[in-house]
Scaffold this active site. Structure first.
Site, PDB file in Angstrom:
ATOM      1  N   GLU A   1       0.815  -1.218   0.000  1.00  0.00           N
ATOM      2  CA  GLU A   1       0.000   0.000   0.000  1.00  0.00           C
ATOM      3  C   GLU A   1       0.854   1.277   0.000  1.00  0.00           C
ATOM      4  O   GLU A   1       0.548   2.247   0.681  1.00  0.00           O
ATOM      5  CB  GLU A   1      -0.944   0.001   1.207  1.00  0.00           C
ATOM      6  CG  GLU A   1      -1.914  -1.166   1.202  1.00  0.00           C
ATOM      7  CD  GLU A   1      -2.808  -1.221   2.426  1.00  0.00           C
ATOM      8  OE1 GLU A   1      -4.011  -1.480   2.263  1.00  0.00           O
ATOM      9  OE2 GLU A   1      -2.304  -1.025   3.551  1.00  0.00           O
TER      10      GLU A   1
ATOM     11  N   GLU B   1      -6.812  -7.544  -1.364  1.00  0.00           N
ATOM     12  CA  GLU B   1      -7.444  -7.526  -0.051  1.00  0.00           C
ATOM     13  C   GLU B   1      -8.929  -7.243  -0.227  1.00  0.00           C
ATOM     14  O   GLU B   1      -9.333  -6.096  -0.435  1.00  0.00           O
ATOM     15  CB  GLU B   1      -6.815  -6.474   0.862  1.00  0.00           C
ATOM     16  CG  GLU B   1      -5.396  -6.794   1.281  1.00  0.00           C
ATOM     17  CD  GLU B   1      -4.868  -5.819   2.336  1.00  0.00           C
ATOM     18  OE1 GLU B   1      -5.682  -5.013   2.866  1.00  0.00           O
ATOM     19  OE2 GLU B   1      -3.658  -5.856   2.607  1.00  0.00           O
TER      20      GLU B   1
END
EC number: 3.2.1.23
Length: 602
Positions: free
Chosen positions: A178, A252
């Site tokens: 991320e 995710e």
């Protein structure tokens, strides 16, 4: 896929456990594996959040649900607790975890960081990095890259033999995590990518970001994947736009959410989750359920959330996440619904394996308190205190071979000659119990930054027992996560000086020094001990109703923090850590608990 004898031969990495044809490829709109179309049906289970004794049970349940791929992060702060000191043994035996996945015929996507987020203290980065006052985490700052290089030198040589190209289960490796939500250094992601490649990583590289992060989080040569809970068609279109004719994957898919102390328990309805997962599969997208099984933030490892808040909010100990498998590994409605859905996407002719039997649970009698130990008596079991004119934060204390104090509590003592207004100047990280002459007078934290100190005669000892409640794991404030007293405190108009500083890091060797002990008193901030015998060993929950705040150890294992503000009111006790006979239960009790009665029950 054949992984026979992988566990026996895992120390012989050149021995092939399956015929190496061609690994995971992203050369068209669909993944291929071994030159055949492949839909990734993945689930996240973090080995460091699950006792090793239960790894096989959880992975068998993952496979029985119809999933073909396991994803896991790798926490740097557990594997290198002190600079140059590495731990890959016991509960942290990553090679055993990868080998187990291989033996069960499960592919692996490895997410080695170095930053992992994961609602984990400092996003998995070791706190000793913060001893450098100029440290710039997740950048090409030389102090950070040198530490990453040293860590990867040890980590990658352990995991590289488990890659598909060498007969193992790893089919993809994630570059950082991320980074698009952080993105302060355009040279950083290429550095991490090269750090992996240069050490022998050969499988497909991927990155992982939310939609906004996709704009800045990618790196050339790695497939970009997306994270979300609610499906937005515009996000999918954007992913297609930046990567035309490439496979689409939700790295995710958030099956639930994490909880914060003092907040509400999050529940994501199974029906809503199923609607989104079904739509993802209709789009022929690969998916990874984050989490499939959350487990527990044992010890002091839970992180803190600061985005959009005036001060960080610490994560609870449980990482149940409202996932398909509960914190204790039990089946949920989500599990059964997903299994039914994934059974229709099972490409092999054989049916899904039968799920393992549900685990038996028992209730037990109340814990009997046996001994009490005061905070001040505990100091007899600590290292020599450190004298300093000014306060010193935890990370810069000269302890743990000059790696500083990572977790736990630090007691700062100084002499005062009057009462008055004690002001923290917002320099307490995160919460302090304040004592005068060993008598509790109040709490200072982010909200309460001023406290009245009663008048008294002569010189008196002022003590601040400062608790690190968890470092922020996500956002732009990672460089600011030093704990303890991070600056001056003031009494009336006077800046306090000349401190005696005690490190109470609560590591296993510290706790073992006074179990058993023979102190008859209990004072605020101290310990209480109990012994429990069980007729049948199974996982249980420790009910802490009526207790205020602290931490619990069972047989030397740190179960984690408890706090009456909720939402969590019980602590998970793995049966694998219990004995049928005597079990030592040790509580670090908070300041305002006088009646020490609790119940051990399922």
């Amino acid at each position: 896929m054949q992984f026979d004898l992988f566990l026996l031969l895992r120390n012989q990495p050149e021995v092939k456990m399956h015929q190496v044809i061609e690994g995971l490829k992203a050369d068209s709109s669909n993944f291929t594996l071994e030159r055949k179309p492949f839909l990734i049906l993945g689930g996240s289970i973090h080995y460091f959040r699950v006792p090793k004794a239960y790894w096989e049970d959880r992975l068998l349940k993952l496979k029985a649900c119809g999933l073909n791929t396991l994803t896991t992060y790798v926490p740097w702060n557990l594997h290198e607790p002190e600079r140059g000191v590495f731990d890959f043994e016991g509960e942290l035996d990553l090679e055993a975890y990868l080998g187990l996945a291989a033996s069960l015929g499960i592919w692996v996507i490895l997410r080695p960081g170095p930053y992992i987020c994961a609602e984990w203290d400092l996003g998995g980065l070791p706190s000793w990095l913060l001893r450098d006052q100029n440290m710039r985490l997740r950048t090409t700052y030389p102090g950070f890259t040198a530490a990453v290089d040293s860590y990867f030198d040890h980590l990658i040589k352990k995991v590289a033999p488990y890659q598909y190209s060498r007969g193992g289960p790893i089919i993809a490796v994630q570059v950082e995590n991320e980074y698009g939500s952080y993105a302060t250094d355009e040279e950083y992601m290429p550095f991490i990518k090269e750090a992996l490649l240069s050490r022998g990583i050969t499988e497909l590289l991927v990155t992982s970001d939310n939609k906004d992060g996709l704009k800045l989080g990618g790196v050339k040569g790695a497939l970009e994947t997306i994270n979300f809970q609610k499906l937005d068609p515009e996000e999918i279109k954007y992913l297609e736009k930046i990567q035309p004719q490439k496979p689409k994957m939700v790295m995710e898919y958030w099956s639930g959410w994490f909880d914060l102390w003092g907040g509400l328990h999050h529940v994501f309805p199974a029906e809503e989750m199923m609607a989104v997962v079904t739509e993802i599969l209709k789009l022929d997208m690969s998916i990874n359920l984050y989490m499939f099984h959350g487990g527990t933030n044992f010890g002091f490892m839970s992180g803190a959330f600061a985005v959009g808040r005036p001060s960080p909010a610490p994560m609870v100990t449980s990482y149940d996440y409202d996932a398909p498998l509960s914190e204790a590994g039990d089946y949920t409605t989500k599990y059964h619904l997903l299994r039914n859905l994934f059974s229709h996407h099972h490409r092999e002719s054989v049916p899904l394996p039968k799920p393992p039997e549900a685990t038996e649970r028992n209730s037990y009698r109340p814990v009997i308190v046996r001994q009490h130990l005061s905070l001040w008596s505990c100091l007899d079991f600590t290292e020599q205190p450190f004298k300093s004119e000014k306060p010193v934060n935890m990370e810069n204390l000269p302890v743990n071979n000059n790696n500083g104090q990572a977790y736990g509590y630090t007691l700062y003592e100084t002499i005062i000659s009057s009462g008055g207004s004690l002001k923290s100047l917002n320099n307490i990280r995160d919460r302090a119990l304040v004592f005068v002459e060993k008598q509790f007078v109040g709490v200072l934290d982010y909200k309460e930054q001023e406290l009245s100190i009663p008048d008294g005669k002569g010189k008196r000892t002022l003590g601040l027992l400062v608790e690190n409640c968890g470092r922020v794991n996500y956002g732009k404030t990672l460089d600011e996560q030093r704990k303890g007293l991070v600056g001056d405190i003031q009494l009336n108009a006077n800046i306090l000086r000349d401190f005696m500083i005690h490190s109470l890091d609560m590591k296993p060797d510290f706790v073992s020094r006074f179990v058993p002990f023979n102190y008859p008193l209990f004072l605020k901030g101290g310990f209480v001990s109990a012994s429990v015998s069980l007729s049948f060993v199974s996982s249980v929950w420790l009910c802490l109703q009526g207790w205020s705040k602290g931490v619990v150890f069972v047989n030397g294992k740190n179960l984690g923090r408890y706090w009456s503000v909720g939402p969590q009111q019980t602590l998970y006790v793995p049966g694998a850590w219990l004995s049928r006979w005597d079990n030592e239960v040790l509580f670090r009790a908070s300041s305002q608990t006088f009646f020490l009665i609790t119940t051990l029950k399922s």
